[in-house]
Design an enzyme around this catalytic site. Structure first.
Site: not given
Length: 529
Positions: A425-426, A343
Site C-alpha cells: 500500500g505505498g 507490493t
C-alpha cells in the site's frame, strides 16, 4: 474465516490463498519458515501477477529464537548507464513510470531469496530450491483463474500499458483484458523458474539465465546491462529498532521507509490515547504519521547518501519533541509530496518459533509494464521514484538505490510473543502497520479484528492521485465529521477498500500457540499446519 489459531507446527499468511498454501506445504514437508517463505514468494509471482513478479525487489526480517532479528536488503540499484542526461536528452523532465526507460534498476528479489536460504542452511534447512519452486512452476505453467482484481486493473491500466514491450502478449487475451475466471498462464515464467530450480538463484545475475535476461532487457530498450546484473548482491543488515512500552519493534533501515513506521509508533505512544476508538485515536495516528513522514522525506535515501544516522530519530527525546508538536484538536496542514506503490507482504512462523516478515514488490501495479520476451519476467518501475533534479534528496545517479516504501515489521513483545506483520500500500504501509500493531499489541484487540477494522489512509497509494485523508465508510459518521471539523481533508471511500492495503500478521506465543490473520480486502488467507 480469515483468522487461524493453532497449536500445531506452523503458519503462513499471504494476500493470495494459493501462495499461503504453497508455504504451508513446505512446512508440512519438514521445511522451516524461511524455506516456506521462498515457496510463497515464488508462488505469488505466478498467482498474483498484476501485483508481483520476480522482476522486483524484496526485504526480509528474520527472527530466530535467542538471537537479535536480522534483515536482508535485496534492493537493486540503478545501472551504470542510468543518469539524468539519458532522460533529458530524450525530452523527459521526470523519470517515466512505464515502459523501457522505467526499467532502470536491477531486480533484487532472487538475490534476497538466495541470501535467506543461506541463513536457512545455517539453521539446518535442507530443502532444495527445486522443491520450493514446485508450486510456482505448476501455477505459471498450468495457469490460475483470473481474479476480479486482475481483470479490473488490466482494464483500467490498459491505456498506459498497451504499447509497452511485452505487456499485451503476457496480460491480454485476444487483445483484451482476460475475463474473471478464465485461466491465466505464464509458460515463459514457468521455464525461468525451472532454470532457477536447476542452477540456483545466482544464475539470475551471473549465469546463463542472466545473459538471456540481459539480452531481453536490451531488446526491450532498457539501459540495464549484463554487467549491472553481475554487480548486484543482496546484503544482510541490522534492522532499526524501537523500544516501545509493549516490547521491541523492528523494521528495515534506509532505503526503506521503515524509519517512518517505527517513528509513527513511538510518537503515537507519547500521546497517551486511552483506546482504539474515536477521534483521539484516528487523529493521533494521522498526526503521528505526518511528523514521521516529514522526517522521512527529509532524510531517507540510499544508505550511502544519508546525512544522519536513522537511529537518531528513534531516540526518546526526539520522539517526545515531535509528539509535543502535535495539536490534539487540530490537523497539521497537509500534504507534503508523496509517492504511490504496489507490493505484497507475507509472514511465516514455524514450530521452533522462527518467524519471517517479508515484503516483495514491483512498485506500481504491473511495475514498468515491460515483460521480457524470452524469460517472461515482468520488471519493476522502482526507479521512477528518482528525481532528475540535482538538488533532490533522491536524485538519479548510476549505481544508486531508490527510496523504497517497502518495510516489513516484526516485534518481540514483553510477554515473549513474536509478531510478524505488514502490508502493501505505498504511503499507507506505515499507517496500516500503526493501526494493526496498536489495535492488537497496545489495546488488546483480536488479531483478525485489528486487521478487519475500518482503516484510513493519509495521502496517495497505488493508482490514486489525491492526497486526502481517506476513511472507509464503516467509520461512524460522527467521527468522520469530527475529523473534518478538525481540519482534515476527508474523503470517504468504500467499506473494504483496496486503497487501505492488504495487511497480514502471524504471532507465535511462548507456549506454542500460533495465530495468524489475513486481510478481507485481499484474496488471501492464513494457512496453518
Amino acid at each position: 474465516m480469515l483468522q487461524t489459531t493453532t497449536a500445531t507446527r506452523g503458519m503462513v499468511t499471504a494476500p493470495h490463498h494459493l501462495a499461503a498454501e504453497a508455504g504451508i506445504d513446505v512446512l508440512r514437508d519438514g521445511g522451516n519458515a524461511i524455506e516456506a517463505m521462498v515457496a510463497a514468494a515464488a508462488a505469488i509471482a505466478a498467482v498474483y501477477p498484476h501485483m508481483n513478479s520476480i522482476g522486483g525487489d524484496c526485504f526480509w526480517l528474520i527472527h530466530v529464537p535467542g538471537a537479535t532479528p536480522s534483515g536482508i536488503d535485496a534492493c537493486g540499484a540503478t545501472g551504470a548507464r542510468v543518469e539524468a542526461g539519458l532522460y533529458r536528452s530524450r525530452g523527459y523532465s521526470a523519470v517515466p513510470s512505464r515502459g523501457p526507460l522505467a526499467v532502470n534498476t536491477v531486480a533484487g528479489t532472487l538475490s534476497g531469496w538466495g541470501e535467506a536460504l543461506k541463513l536457512s542452511a545455517e539453521l539446518g534447512g535442507r530443502m532444495p530450491l527445486a522443491r520450493l519452486l514446485e508450486a510456482a512452476i505448476h501455477y505459471a505453467d498450468s495457469g490460475v483463474p483470473v481474479t476480479e482484481g486482475q481483470h479490473r486493473l488490466t482494464r483500467e491500466k490498459l491505456p498506459e500499458l498497451a504499447e509497452v514491450p511485452g505487456f499485451a502478449s503476457a496480460f491480454l487475451s485476444e487483445g483484451k483484458p482476460p475475463e474473471p475466471g478464465t485461466l491465466f498462464r505464464q509458460p515463459r515464467l514457468a521455464e525461468t523458474f525451472r532454470r532457477l530450480a536447476e542452477r540456483g538463484t545466482d544464475d539470475f545475475y551471473r549465469g546463463a539465465l542472466a545473459r538471456d535476461i540481459a539480452a531481453d532487457l536490451t531488446r526491450a530498450g532498457s539501459p540495464l546491462t549484463a554487467d549491472d546484473l553481475a554487480a548486484h548482491r543482496a546484503k544482510v543488515v541490522a534492522p532499526l529498532s524501537l523500544t516501545h512500552a509493549t516490547g521491541t519493534i523492528y523494521n528495515m533501515p534506509p532505503p526503506t521507509q521503515g524509519l517512518a513506521s517505527l517513528m509513527l509508533l513511538g510518537i503515537f505512544q507519547r500521546l497517551g490515547v486511552p483506546d482504539a476508538d474515536g477521534f483521539a485515536y484516528v487523529h493521533g495516528q494521522v498526526e503521528s504519521a505526518k511528523q514521521a513522514f516529514l522526517v522521512r522525506d527529509r532524510e531517507v535515501t540510499d544508505p550511502a547518501y544519508l546525512k544522519a544516522k536513522p537511529e537518531v530519530f528513534l531516540q526518546p527525546e526526539a520522539l517526545s519533541a515531535l509528539a509535543a508538536s502535535i495539536n490534539s484538536a487540530k490537523a497539521l496542514s497537509w500534504p507534503a509530496p508523496l509517492n504511490s506503490g504496489d507490493t505484497v507482504w507475507m509472514g511465516a512462523v514455524d514450530a521452533a518459533g522462527r518467524a519471517v516478515s517479508f515484503i516483495q514488490s514491483i512498485y506500481w501495479e504491473f511495475g514498468s509494464g515491460v515483460v521480457l520476451e524470452n524469460t517472461g519476467i515482468q520488471w519493476q518501475n522502482r526507479g521512477s521514484s528518482f528525481s532528475l533534479q540535482e538538488s533532490a534528496l533522491n536524485r538519479l545517479e548510476p549505481g544508486r538505490k531508490p527510496f523504497h516504501t517497502l518495510n516489513p515489521a516484526l516485534a518481540i513483545l514483553n510477554d515473549k510473543r513474536i509478531m510478524a506483520y505488514g502490508t502493501m500500500g505505498g504511503e499507507g504501509q506505515p499507517q496500516t502497520q500503526g493501526a494493526v500493531y496498536t489495535r492488537y499489541a497496545v489495546y488488546g484487540q483480536a488479531l483478525q479484528a485489528s486487521i478487519t477494522a475500518p482503516r484510513w489512509l493519509l495521502g496517495r497509494t497505488w493508482g490514486e492521485d489525491t492526497t486526502t485523508l481517506k476513511l472507509e465508510s464503516r467509520f461512524d459518521q460522527a467521527l468522520i465529521e469530527a475529523l473534518a471539523a478538525a481540519g482534515h481533508d476527508v474523503e470517504v471511500v468504500a467499506p473494504f477498500s483496496d486503497l487501505m492495503g492488504h495487511a497480514g500478521a502471524v504471532v507465535h506465543h511462548p507456549g506454542g500457540l500460533i495465530e495468524g490473520a489475513a486481510d478481507p480486502r485481499s484474496d488471501g488467507r492464513a494457512a496453518a499446519w
